[in-house]
Scaffold this motif. Structure first.
Motif, mmCIF file in Angstrom:
data_model
loop_
_atom_site.group_PDB
_atom_site.id
_atom_site.type_symbol
_atom_site.label_atom_id
_atom_site.label_comp_id
_atom_site.label_asym_id
_atom_site.label_seq_id
_atom_site.Cartn_x
_atom_site.Cartn_y
_atom_site.Cartn_z
ATOM 1 N N ALA A 498 -14.530 9.399 -5.938
ATOM 2 C CA ALA A 498 -13.378 8.534 -5.704
ATOM 3 C C ALA A 498 -12.089 9.271 -6.042
ATOM 4 N N ILE A 499 -11.039 9.022 -5.283
ATOM 5 C CA ILE A 499 -9.690 9.407 -5.702
ATOM 6 C C ILE A 499 -8.858 8.144 -5.650
ATOM 7 N N LYS A 500 -7.906 8.034 -6.560
ATOM 8 C CA LYS A 500 -7.206 6.760 -6.718
ATOM 9 C C LYS A 500 -5.766 6.799 -6.186
ATOM 10 N N SER A 501 -5.349 7.949 -5.596
ATOM 11 C CA SER A 501 -3.998 8.034 -5.038
ATOM 12 C C SER A 501 -3.971 9.079 -3.926
ATOM 13 N N ALA A 502 -2.936 8.977 -3.085
ATOM 14 C CA ALA A 502 -2.782 9.949 -1.984
ATOM 15 C C ALA A 502 -2.513 11.352 -2.533
ATOM 16 N N GLU A 503 -1.901 11.433 -3.732
ATOM 17 C CA GLU A 503 -1.613 12.740 -4.341
ATOM 18 C C GLU A 503 -2.889 13.553 -4.562
ATOM 19 N N GLU A 504 -3.995 12.860 -4.772
ATOM 20 C CA GLU A 504 -5.257 13.570 -5.049
ATOM 21 C C GLU A 504 -5.995 13.961 -3.772
ATOM 22 N N ALA A 505 -5.500 13.495 -2.623
ATOM 23 C CA ALA A 505 -6.204 13.774 -1.352
ATOM 24 C C ALA A 505 -6.198 15.272 -1.073
ATOM 25 N N ARG A 506 -7.359 15.815 -0.675
ATOM 26 C CA ARG A 506 -7.453 17.262 -0.449
ATOM 27 C C ARG A 506 -8.762 17.601 0.258
ATOM 28 N N PHE A 540 -17.284 13.854 3.938
ATOM 29 C CA PHE A 540 -16.060 13.059 3.878
ATOM 30 C C PHE A 540 -16.258 11.993 2.796
ATOM 31 N N HIS A 541 -15.413 12.049 1.764
ATOM 32 C CA HIS A 541 -15.453 11.035 0.699
ATOM 33 C C HIS A 541 -14.221 10.163 0.910
ATOM 34 N N VAL A 542 -14.423 8.974 1.457
ATOM 35 C CA VAL A 542 -13.273 8.139 1.814
ATOM 36 C C VAL A 542 -13.147 6.989 0.813
ATOM 37 N N THR A 543 -11.979 6.904 0.172
ATOM 38 C CA THR A 543 -11.699 5.785 -0.728
ATOM 39 C C THR A 543 -10.703 4.865 -0.041
ATOM 40 N N ASN A 544 -11.061 3.578 0.042
ATOM 41 C CA ASN A 544 -10.144 2.577 0.580
ATOM 42 C C ASN A 544 -9.280 2.085 -0.583
ATOM 43 N N LEU A 545 -8.001 2.457 -0.585
ATOM 44 C CA LEU A 545 -7.113 2.112 -1.717
ATOM 45 C C LEU A 545 -6.601 0.678 -1.653
ATOM 46 N N GLU A 546 -6.931 -0.039 -0.581
ATOM 47 C CA GLU A 546 -6.441 -1.414 -0.449
ATOM 48 C C GLU A 546 -7.015 -2.299 -1.556
ATOM 49 N N GLN A 547 -6.233 -3.279 -1.990
ATOM 50 C CA GLN A 547 -6.759 -4.291 -2.905
ATOM 51 C C GLN A 547 -6.485 -5.681 -2.340
ATOM 52 N N ASP A 548 -6.367 -5.767 -1.028
ATOM 53 C CA ASP A 548 -6.175 -7.057 -0.368
ATOM 54 C C ASP A 548 -7.484 -7.526 0.247
ATOM 55 N N ILE A 549 -7.644 -8.827 0.320
ATOM 56 C CA ILE A 549 -8.875 -9.414 0.840
ATOM 57 C C ILE A 549 -9.056 -9.089 2.322
#
Ligand code: CU
Length: 633
Positions: A498-506, A540-549
């Motif tokens: 998991a990555i928790k922000s776009a800054e960590e995307a790589r 590909f490790h994809v994290t969905n950062l959304e917290q909306d239903i």
């Protein structure tokens, strides 16, 4: 003549009024027409969940009752692209290389004999596997098995009252271990039945408890004891004739087959004391050597359904070639065992006398299969041959009502009817054949389910709905008992990728292995351009950062077999091999927003051997835009 016409018109008018006002339906419970009783207003929720097994589709179907609205499919033993199940690395590994299963018997977890809404277990009959679905997210979290030494687990999983165990028993007797070479002519000597008790931890994890070697009968269905009979598990069987061919004739000869009663505490104790032999990787108890773990009760004519009533006092076996349900008394069973009143032994298993254990025979009708119970002391038995449900009174054993169903009912399910406290408002008839009940769609017909109201004195048919193949069994639970997650909290995401922000995307490279750590947010993948070389294996490790239903993002790669779905707060991994140089687009495959169509990216595949940087990061401007987007939410 005129008078006759006048009378006829009057009769028609009265009938029309009666139908329009719903008064022809008033005989049932709760009042109102069948339509009113199943109507759930737009925006309102049903009061019950029904979990229907999906047979050889390998899935579980979720319906709302009383509206009978289809809500969702839970993929279990079969890949399901709509949910990306069986495509990401985790669920693919769980499927173990199989792409089908035959899901028969949903079993909701229990606490003190009542459904607790934590998990749903279900068996894959042919591969002797048991799956556990977490009802926090309606997702399959574990598939246990294939269970060693079991050739097809039909009597499965039937959780015990505190979900201490789930069970499995061989539908097909076979040599044990299963890779042993034998001849079918030596069936009686070399083939064995096996009953397995699979332990369930407080977190729901399954592990091997014990196995018991049984005579080579065909072990059919099961139910857990409860209340006074807690600690016992009961199984029906057919083919006590021990035939190995033309079973439809040879396995229906004997007047009596058997119900097996397993003392699971005694069996587990025997394993813990080292009395088992390790066979095929499982601790197997042999009743020739280990006594006091299992008994047989003679039961007429190929019994199928095995159902313990809510008080745990009565054990009901439905002989499918008989017109009666045999009801056994647990008290009598214990008395006969204590008195060691055995007629004989079969392969070390003591056999009790039918008359010593029998409490009653209920004359329900032709082809009785399964029985469930309501909270008012009534039992409901499905009649396959009569295409009916019979209602009878526990204690007086009289049949008090019957209702036609369409057609050839197999299982039935009463609301929480397998527990110690059935709510019992509704019954679902799960019909094997629908024939003419729906718009025709060619030779392959859907199966049929029918909702029956149990609230009045008489059963009342409320609704028909078609189901996808093939609900064997279903369980119905009050909706208030299930509290699903709305999203996965990102703060609790412990996925190592998991990555928790776009800054960590790589994108990181080690030799030919590439790991792309990506985030998905309406409406970007970051990074959205990924450079690799032909011959690379990309994770590909994809994290969905959304917290909306309800904001699911998909990740589909063109011209590949890859599509996964990532829920808000979740991380999933998918593997893709860059086979040839060229451009391959990828896109969000689950509609997420007004600019969903723009949610895409490119895989730029260079020629094999091209030198590519060890770490690629997305453009700074893109990262800042995503961070700003998230701040605004
Ligand atoms: Cu999207």
């Amino acid at each position: 003549m005129k008078r006759k016409i006048g009378l006829a018109l009057l009769a028609i008018a009265i009938l029309a009024w009666a139908v329009a006002s719903g008064c022809t339906r008033m005989a049932g419970g709760a009042g109102g027409s069948a339509a009113q009783k199943t109507y759930v207003k737009p925006g309102e929720h049903d009061t019950h969940y029904a979990f229907l097994s999906g047979g050889h589709s390998g899935q579980v179907f979720v319906y709302g009752l009383p509206s009978c609205r289809y809500i969702t499919t839970i993929p279990v033993f079969t890949p399901e692209p709509a949910k990306g199940y069986g495509y990401d690395e985790e669920s693919k590994a769980m499927l173990g290389g199989f792409t089908w299963g035959d899901a028969h018997h949903p079993g909701l977890s229990e606490t003190n004999g009542n459904f607790d809404g934590r998990w749903l277990f279900i068996n894959d009959m042919p591969h002797a596997r048991i799956a556990r679905i977490d009802l926090k997210d309606f997702t399959t979290r574990e598939i246990y098995g294939p269970i060693p030494n079991i050739s097809a687990a039909h009597a499965c999983p039937y959780p015990t009252p505190n979900t201490e165990y789930v069970f499995a028993a061989s539908r097909f007797s076979a040599p044990v271990p299963t890779n042993k070479v034998a001849k079918v002519e030596d069936y009686v000597k070399d083939f064995k039945g096996v009953i397995a008790g699979i332990k369930v931890s407080s977190e729901g994890r399954m592990s091997m408890g014990f196995e018991i070697l049984m005579p080579p009968f065909h072990w059919d269905l099961s139910d857990a004891g409860k209340g006074p009979s807690h600690g016992w598990q009961f199984f029906t069987c057919y083919n006590s004739e021990m035939a190995h061919d033309t079973l439809e004739v040879k396995a229906s000869q004997a007047e009596m087959d058997y119900v097996a009663a397993v003392d699971w505490r005694a069996a587990q104790k025997a394993v813990d004391e080292g009395k088992a032999d390790m066979i095929g990787g499982a601790p197997v108890l042999n009743p020739e050597k280990v006594k006091g773990i299992v008994y047989l009760v003679p039961t007429p004519k190929s019994p199928h359904g095995m159902d313990v009533n809510p008080t745990g006092e009565y054990i009901c076996a439905s002989g499918k070639l008989q017109a009666e349900v045999s009801v056994f008394s647990f008290k009598k069973l214990m008395a006969a065992i204590d008195a060691k009143k055995f007629e004989k032994e079969i392969m070390g298993v003591p056999v009790l006398a039918y008359d010593d254990v029998l409490e009653a025979k209920v004359p329900v009708g032709l082809g009785p299969l399964h029985t469930e119970f309501d909270g008012k002391g009534f039992a409901y038995t499905s009649l396959f041959l009569d295409s009916q449900v019979a209602k009878w009174k526990v204690g007086t054993w009289e049949v008090v009502d019957k209702i036609d169903v369409y057609y050839s009912i197999g299982h039935l399910s009463v609301a929480e009817g397998a527990t110690m406290n059935p709510t019992g408002e509704y019954l679902l008839a799960l019909d094997k054949l629908s024939k003419d009940r729906y718009l025709p769609v060619g030779p392959s017909h859907p199966e049929g389910a029918q909702l029956i109201d149990l609230r009045g004195n008489k059963m009342e048919l409320l609704y028909d709905f078609p189901t996808y193949p093939e609900p064997h069994y279903g369980q119905i639970i009050s909706a208030s008992k299930i509290k699903p997650l709305k999203i996965y909290p990102l703060s609790e995401n412990k996925n190592p990728h998991a990555i928790k922000s776009a800054e960590e995307a790589r994108v990181e490279r080690k030799g030919k292995r590439v790991d792309a750590y990506m985030v998905a947010v309406r409406t970007h993948f970051t990074p959205d351009v990924i450079r690799v070389a032909a011959g690379d294996t990309v994770y590909f490790h994809v994290t969905n950062l959304e917290q909306d239903i309800d904001i699911t993002h998909g990740f589909g790669i063109l011209n590949s077999n890859i599509d996964m779905q990532v829920e808000p707060g979740e991380t999933k991994t998918v593997k893709w091999v860059a086979t040839a140089a060229g451009i391959t687009p990828f896109y969000c495959s689950n509609f997420c927003s007004a600019l969903h169509q723009e949610m895409q990216g490119y895989l730029e595949v260079a020629a094999a051997g091209t030198r590519i940087a060890g770490v690629q990061r997305p453009p700074k401007k893109q990262v800042e835009e995503v961070a700003a987007l998230l701040r605004r939410r």
